[in-house]
Design an enzyme around this catalytic site. Structure first.
Site, short mmCIF file in Angstrom:
data_model
loop_
_atom_site.label_atom_id
_atom_site.label_comp_id
_atom_site.label_asym_id
_atom_site.label_seq_id
_atom_site.Cartn_x
_atom_site.Cartn_y
_atom_site.Cartn_z
N ASN A 126 1.12 -16.03 -45.00
CA ASN A 126 2.17 -15.88 -43.98
C ASN A 126 3.49 -15.89 -44.73
O ASN A 126 3.97 -16.94 -45.14
CB ASN A 126 2.08 -17.06 -42.99
CG ASN A 126 3.22 -17.05 -41.99
OD1 ASN A 126 3.96 -16.07 -41.89
ND2 ASN A 126 3.36 -18.14 -41.25
N TRP A 127 4.05 -14.72 -44.89
CA TRP A 127 5.28 -14.61 -45.70
C TRP A 127 6.53 -15.03 -44.95
O TRP A 127 7.61 -15.09 -45.52
CB TRP A 127 5.44 -13.17 -46.22
CG TRP A 127 4.56 -12.86 -47.39
CD1 TRP A 127 3.69 -13.71 -48.02
CD2 TRP A 127 4.46 -11.61 -48.10
NE1 TRP A 127 3.07 -13.09 -49.06
CE2 TRP A 127 3.53 -11.79 -49.14
CE3 TRP A 127 5.07 -10.37 -47.95
CZ2 TRP A 127 3.20 -10.77 -50.03
CZ3 TRP A 127 4.74 -9.35 -48.83
CH2 TRP A 127 3.82 -9.56 -49.86
N LYS A 128 6.42 -15.23 -43.66
CA LYS A 128 7.58 -15.62 -42.84
C LYS A 128 8.75 -14.66 -43.10
O LYS A 128 8.52 -13.48 -43.33
CB LYS A 128 7.94 -17.08 -43.11
CG LYS A 128 6.71 -17.99 -42.98
CD LYS A 128 6.99 -19.45 -43.02
CE LYS A 128 5.70 -20.22 -42.86
NZ LYS A 128 5.88 -21.67 -42.85
N HIS A 174 2.49 -19.42 -33.94
CA HIS A 174 2.84 -20.26 -35.09
C HIS A 174 3.84 -21.33 -34.63
O HIS A 174 4.67 -21.09 -33.77
CB HIS A 174 3.46 -19.39 -36.20
CG HIS A 174 3.66 -20.15 -37.47
ND1 HIS A 174 4.74 -20.97 -37.68
CD2 HIS A 174 2.89 -20.26 -38.59
CE1 HIS A 174 4.63 -21.53 -38.88
NE2 HIS A 174 3.52 -21.12 -39.44
N GLU A 181 6.47 -22.42 -35.85
CA GLU A 181 7.90 -22.04 -35.93
C GLU A 181 8.29 -21.19 -34.72
O GLU A 181 9.43 -21.25 -34.25
CB GLU A 181 8.17 -21.30 -37.26
CG GLU A 181 8.19 -22.29 -38.42
CD GLU A 181 7.74 -21.72 -39.76
OE1 GLU A 181 7.74 -20.50 -39.94
OE2 GLU A 181 7.39 -22.53 -40.64
N GLU A 236 -2.54 -26.17 -38.11
CA GLU A 236 -1.41 -26.42 -38.99
C GLU A 236 -0.58 -27.61 -38.47
O GLU A 236 0.24 -27.44 -37.55
CB GLU A 236 -0.51 -25.19 -39.05
CG GLU A 236 -1.22 -23.96 -39.57
CD GLU A 236 -0.24 -22.96 -40.17
OE1 GLU A 236 -0.36 -22.66 -41.36
OE2 GLU A 236 0.67 -22.52 -39.44
N GLY A 238 5.50 -26.56 -45.04
CA GLY A 238 6.70 -26.37 -45.84
C GLY A 238 7.26 -27.62 -46.49
O GLY A 238 8.36 -27.62 -47.02
N SER A 292 1.32 -26.61 -46.58
CA SER A 292 1.52 -26.99 -47.98
C SER A 292 0.27 -26.86 -48.85
O SER A 292 0.04 -27.69 -49.75
CB SER A 292 2.11 -28.40 -48.07
OG SER A 292 3.39 -28.43 -47.48
N GLY A 311 1.84 -20.45 -46.46
CA GLY A 311 3.22 -19.96 -46.45
C GLY A 311 3.76 -19.89 -47.87
O GLY A 311 3.52 -18.91 -48.59
N GLY A 312 4.46 -20.92 -48.29
CA GLY A 312 5.17 -20.94 -49.58
C GLY A 312 4.36 -20.41 -50.75
O GLY A 312 4.83 -19.52 -51.48
P1 PGA Z 1 3.37 -23.65 -45.96
O1 PGA Z 1 3.34 -22.86 -44.57
O2 PGA Z 1 2.14 -23.25 -46.72
O3 PGA Z 1 4.65 -23.20 -46.62
O4 PGA Z 1 3.37 -25.10 -45.64
C1 PGA Z 1 2.16 -22.70 -43.84
C2 PGA Z 1 2.43 -21.98 -42.56
O5 PGA Z 1 3.43 -22.26 -41.89
O6 PGA Z 1 1.68 -21.06 -42.16
#
Ligand code: PGA
Length: 254
Positions: free
Chosen positions: A9-11, A94, A96, A165, A171, A209, A230-231
């Site tokens: 997930n590149w956001k 998600h 966010e 999640e 994050g 994470s 994500g990251g």
């Molecule tokens: P993260 O994000 O790996 O940066 O914690 C995961 C996500 O929000 O899908």
């Protein structure tokens, strides 16, 4: 058969150059194994990514979709537009989107319904806040998120994925501890049949994470069927490293 997934997930990250570098790295280093790899770039890079990965076994997905079919909905992206680019995966709900953009359970249900009706495979995200966990409400919060999202939808014609999640681990660089992940995935597995008759075939991923150093021990947890990352997914080396560890462990496929 239940598959295992390694999903990026590149956001709101990456440039055109990053997309090309990523594709180039995967072209030279990726070997398909038993797990699926999926990348969800920003809307604006979907067409490019779909093109760059045309001949690859790596699939591309969107980070969201509209709840509407099409029409006068400024800035929205329809399922039809995704399918037109050969993209048939979408992340829905998600945290966010839920927290920052105030997407409601009702809206998430409508998006899920729209995905199902159009043959787009949904990756439904669920997760509790720190407050909710601390007050002992995690299981009921997650169950309610699943219930509200699914309602009476039928998933016979699409591949549904659930991504657990915990909001407090996203994050932060610190994943949830192993026993929390194990207990929560067990809870999800045990309540899923109440809402989905084919629940056994639905992968439940962990997200929050995940990185190349902690992925192995998380993958050893029985009911974890892969990751939403994500990251660590922004760096092709790290992301492929996680994918490879996943295949080495040979996460159980039903
Ligand atoms: P993260 O994000 O790996 O940066 O914690 C995961 C996500 O929000 O899908």
């Amino acid at each position: 058969m239940r598959k295992n997934y390694c999903i990026a997930n590149w956001k709101m990250n990456q440039s055109i150059k990053d997309c090309k570098n990523f594709a180039n790295y995967m072209e030279n280093n990726f070997n398909y194994n038993s797990s699926e790899m999926l990348i969800c770039p920003s809307f604006i890079h979907l067409d490019l990514m779909s093109y760059l990965f045309t001949a690859s076994q790596i699939e591309i997905g969107s980070q969201s979709i509209s709840e509407y079919q099409n029409g006068a909905f400024t800035a929205e992206i329809s399922c039809e537009m995704l399918l037109d680019m050969n993209i048939n995966w979408a992340i829905i709900g998600h945290s966010e989107r839920r927290q920052i953009f105030k997407e409601s359970d009702y809206e998430i249900h409508n998006k899920l319904k729209n995905a199902v009706q159009n043959g787009v495979n949904p990756i439904l995200c669920i997760g509790e806040s720190l407050e909710q966990r601390q007050s002992g409400n995690t299981e009921s919060i997650l169950k309610n998120q699943v219930k509200m999202a699914i309602n009476t939808l039928d998933f016979t014609d699409v591949n549904l994925i659930i991504a657990y999640e915990p909001v407090w681990a996203i994050g932060t660089g610190i994943a949830a501890d192993l026993s929390t992940i194990a207990d929560t995935h067990d809870q999800i597995r045990s309540f899923l049949p109440e809402f989905i008759s084919t629940s056994k075939s639905i992968p439940v991923l962990y997200g929050g994470s995940v990185n190349p150093d902690n992925c192995k021990e998380i993958l050893n947890i029985e009911n974890v069927n892969g990751f939403l990352i994500g990251g660590a997914s922004l760096d092709p080396q790290k992301f492929l490293n996680i994918y490879k560890q996943m295949n080495e462990i040979g996460v159980e496929s039903l």
